[in-house]
Scaffold this motif. Structure first.
Motif, short mmCIF file in Angstrom:
data_model
loop_
_atom_site.label_atom_id
_atom_site.label_comp_id
_atom_site.label_asym_id
_atom_site.label_seq_id
_atom_site.Cartn_x
_atom_site.Cartn_y
_atom_site.Cartn_z
N SER A 232 0.83 -1.21 0.00
CA SER A 232 0.00 0.00 0.00
C SER A 232 0.86 1.26 0.00
CB SER A 232 -0.89 0.00 1.25
OG SER A 232 -0.13 0.39 2.39
N ASP A 233 0.21 2.38 -0.26
CA ASP A 233 0.93 3.66 -0.26
C ASP A 233 1.37 4.08 1.14
OD1 ASP A 233 0.69 3.82 -2.96
OD2 ASP A 233 -1.07 5.14 -2.94
N GLU A 234 0.87 3.40 2.15
CA GLU A 234 1.36 3.71 3.51
C GLU A 234 2.84 3.39 3.63
OE1 GLU A 234 -1.28 3.28 7.00
OE2 GLU A 234 -2.19 1.77 5.72
N ALA A 235 3.34 2.51 2.75
CA ALA A 235 4.76 2.15 2.76
C ALA A 235 5.50 2.88 1.63
CB ALA A 235 4.92 0.64 2.63
N SER A 236 5.02 4.07 1.28
CA SER A 236 5.53 4.78 0.10
C SER A 236 7.01 5.11 0.15
CB SER A 236 4.72 6.06 -0.13
OG SER A 236 4.71 6.82 1.06
N TYR A 237 7.63 5.09 1.34
CA TYR A 237 9.05 5.42 1.44
C TYR A 237 9.87 4.17 1.82
CZ TYR A 237 12.78 8.94 2.05
OH TYR A 237 13.92 9.72 1.92
N VAL A 238 9.26 3.01 1.67
CA VAL A 238 9.93 1.75 2.06
C VAL A 238 10.33 0.98 0.81
CG1 VAL A 238 9.76 -0.39 3.38
CG2 VAL A 238 8.47 1.63 4.12
N THR A 239 11.61 0.81 0.59
CA THR A 239 12.05 -0.04 -0.52
C THR A 239 13.37 -0.72 -0.15
OG1 THR A 239 12.23 -0.18 -2.93
CG2 THR A 239 13.36 1.68 -1.87
N GLY A 240 13.53 -1.94 -0.62
CA GLY A 240 14.75 -2.72 -0.32
C GLY A 240 14.74 -3.32 1.08
N ALA A 241 13.60 -3.24 1.75
CA ALA A 241 13.52 -3.72 3.14
C ALA A 241 13.05 -5.16 3.20
CB ALA A 241 12.56 -2.84 3.92
N THR A 242 13.44 -5.84 4.27
CA THR A 242 12.84 -7.14 4.60
C THR A 242 12.14 -6.99 5.94
OG1 THR A 242 14.54 -8.42 3.46
CG2 THR A 242 13.27 -9.56 5.14
N LEU A 243 10.87 -7.31 5.94
CA LEU A 243 10.08 -7.26 7.18
C LEU A 243 9.98 -8.69 7.71
CD1 LEU A 243 8.29 -5.83 9.19
CD2 LEU A 243 6.53 -5.63 7.43
N PHE A 244 10.60 -8.95 8.86
CA PHE A 244 10.53 -10.28 9.47
C PHE A 244 9.21 -10.43 10.20
CE2 PHE A 244 14.61 -12.38 8.83
CZ PHE A 244 15.34 -11.35 8.27
N VAL A 245 8.52 -11.54 9.94
CA VAL A 245 7.22 -11.81 10.57
C VAL A 245 7.36 -13.18 11.20
CG1 VAL A 245 4.74 -11.88 10.19
CG2 VAL A 245 6.17 -10.54 8.64
N ASP A 246 7.98 -13.21 12.38
CA ASP A 246 8.50 -14.48 12.89
C ASP A 246 8.46 -14.62 14.40
OD1 ASP A 246 10.38 -12.61 13.57
OD2 ASP A 246 12.11 -13.76 12.90
N GLY A 247 7.71 -13.77 15.08
CA GLY A 247 7.66 -13.87 16.54
C GLY A 247 9.04 -13.76 17.18
N GLY A 248 9.96 -13.11 16.48
CA GLY A 248 11.30 -12.89 17.03
C GLY A 248 12.30 -13.99 16.70
N MET A 249 11.90 -14.97 15.91
CA MET A 249 12.76 -16.14 15.66
C MET A 249 14.15 -15.77 15.12
SD MET A 249 11.86 -19.45 13.31
CE MET A 249 12.92 -20.89 13.28
N ALA A 250 14.19 -14.81 14.19
CA ALA A 250 15.47 -14.49 13.56
C ALA A 250 16.38 -13.66 14.47
CB ALA A 250 15.25 -13.75 12.24
N LEU A 251 15.84 -13.20 15.60
CA LEU A 251 16.66 -12.39 16.51
C LEU A 251 17.65 -13.25 17.27
CD1 LEU A 251 13.88 -10.15 18.06
CD2 LEU A 251 15.53 -9.51 16.30
N TYR A 252 17.22 -14.45 17.57
CA TYR A 252 18.00 -15.28 18.48
C TYR A 252 17.65 -16.74 18.20
CZ TYR A 252 20.09 -16.64 22.99
OH TYR A 252 20.86 -17.19 23.96
N PRO A 253 18.22 -17.30 17.13
CA PRO A 253 17.80 -18.61 16.65
C PRO A 253 17.88 -19.75 17.67
CG PRO A 253 19.29 -17.57 15.11
CD PRO A 253 19.23 -16.68 16.30
N SER A 254 18.77 -19.66 18.66
CA SER A 254 18.85 -20.80 19.58
C SER A 254 18.09 -20.54 20.88
CB SER A 254 20.31 -21.10 19.90
OG SER A 254 20.92 -19.94 20.42
N PHE A 255 17.15 -19.64 20.83
CA PHE A 255 16.33 -19.30 22.00
C PHE A 255 15.67 -20.53 22.59
CE2 PHE A 255 14.09 -16.21 24.45
CZ PHE A 255 12.82 -16.72 24.69
N GLU A 256 15.73 -20.67 23.90
CA GLU A 256 15.18 -21.87 24.53
C GLU A 256 13.93 -21.59 25.35
OE1 GLU A 256 15.79 -25.15 24.46
OE2 GLU A 256 17.34 -24.98 22.92
N GLY A 257 13.40 -20.40 25.24
CA GLY A 257 12.15 -20.09 25.94
C GLY A 257 12.39 -19.57 27.35
N GLY A 258 11.34 -19.01 27.92
CA GLY A 258 11.39 -18.59 29.32
C GLY A 258 12.04 -17.24 29.54
N GLU A 259 12.38 -16.98 30.79
CA GLU A 259 12.90 -15.66 31.17
C GLU A 259 14.40 -15.67 31.26
OE1 GLU A 259 10.20 -15.20 34.51
OE2 GLU A 259 8.76 -15.29 32.87
#
Ligand code: BGC
Length: 259
Positions: A232-259
């Motif tokens: 949409s035009d709401e993203a009119s200034y966004v190009t070349g970007a990757t939007l991760f839609v992953d619940g944070g998975m790519a931030l910390y691949p070996s995450f084991e859950g919890g606090e």
């Protein structure tokens, strides 16, 4: 819902199920006329079309294999013939197989590359020719967390997603002066048919949840919402970007859950 895509025409590849279907339906609900591409699952594509038209939108099913140059030309031609233009391309069609690297045949490799990467190239080239002629457009490539996260037995798949990242960024640059924005969405573990085996096995299902900081699988609609924003035009200034839609998975691949 606000009609952000009123008057636009979209083509979504691999839209007979999963993220592709959810995306086609979402774009349709937001006012776009949608070409629903499928390769073999015509009934699935018809169901997507029906969901769109029953909600008051416009859609047609468009058969064709994204890895075949003549079929790609035909798909784009069919959508332009029906709706008179093409503004949005979503390169969603993708396949995956699991193969230990030393057992990976050339055929295994080439199949995945043909659909995931060559398919995106062919679709972009054909659609962007039309978009440039129209004065602009938007491409959204369906990448994956595996454009960043290496994954044993997914060498071919991960290589195509890494390739899609550079395809996205290079085209974004090359077309910056011609009104075409090119972005990617990178889903993580989403509950779709491609993951049926993992979803059906409680152990594999839970193992995946452990890798996701948000602790759950994502829904196709959560990916589709991000595609609609980028389209949409709401993203009119966004190009070349990757939007991760992953619940944070790519931030910390070996995450084991919890606090
Ligand atoms: C793959 C899925 C996998 C997910 C997270 C996706 O790109 O298609 O099979 O579960 O990444 O690893």
């Amino acid at each position: 819902m606000k009609q952000r895509l009123e008057g636009k025409v979209a083509l979504v590849t691999g839209a007979s199920s999963g993220i592709g279907r959810a995306t086609a339906v979402r774009l349709g609900r937001e006012g776009a006329a949608v070409g629903v591409n499928y390769r073999s699952d015509k009934d699935g594509a018809q169901t997507s079309v029906q969901e769109i038209t029953e909600a008051g939108g416009r859609a047609i099913a468009v058969g064709g294999d994204v890895s075949k140059e003549d079929e790609v030309k035909e798909m784009v031609r069919a959508v332009v013939e029906e709706y008179g233009r093409l503004d949005i391309l979503v390169n969603n069609a993708g396949i995956e197989t699991e193969r230990p690297f030393l057992e990976m045949s050339l055929e295994d490799w080439e199949k995945v590359v043909a659909v995931n990467l060559t398919g995106a190239f062919l679709m972009c080239r054909e659609a962007m020719r039309v978009m440039v002629g129209n004065g602009g457009g938007v491409v959204v490539n369906m990448s994956s967390v595996h454009q960043r996260i290496p994954w044993p037995h997914f060498t071919h798949y991960a290589a195509t997603k890494g390739g899609l990242k550079m395809l996205t960024e290079t085209l974004a640059l090359e077309f910056a002066g011609r009104g075409v924005r090119v972005n990617a969405v990178a889903p993580g573990a989403i509950a779709t048919p491609i993951n049926r085996e993992k979803l059906d096995d409680p152990e594999q299902r839970a193992a995946m949840e452990k890798l996701v900081p948000w602790g759950r699988w994502g829904e196709p609609e959560e990916v589709a919402a991000c595609v609609a924003f980028l389209a949409s035009d709401e993203a009119s200034y966004v190009t070349g970007a990757t939007l991760f839609v992953d619940g944070g998975m790519a931030l910390y691949p070996s995450f084991e859950g919890g606090e």
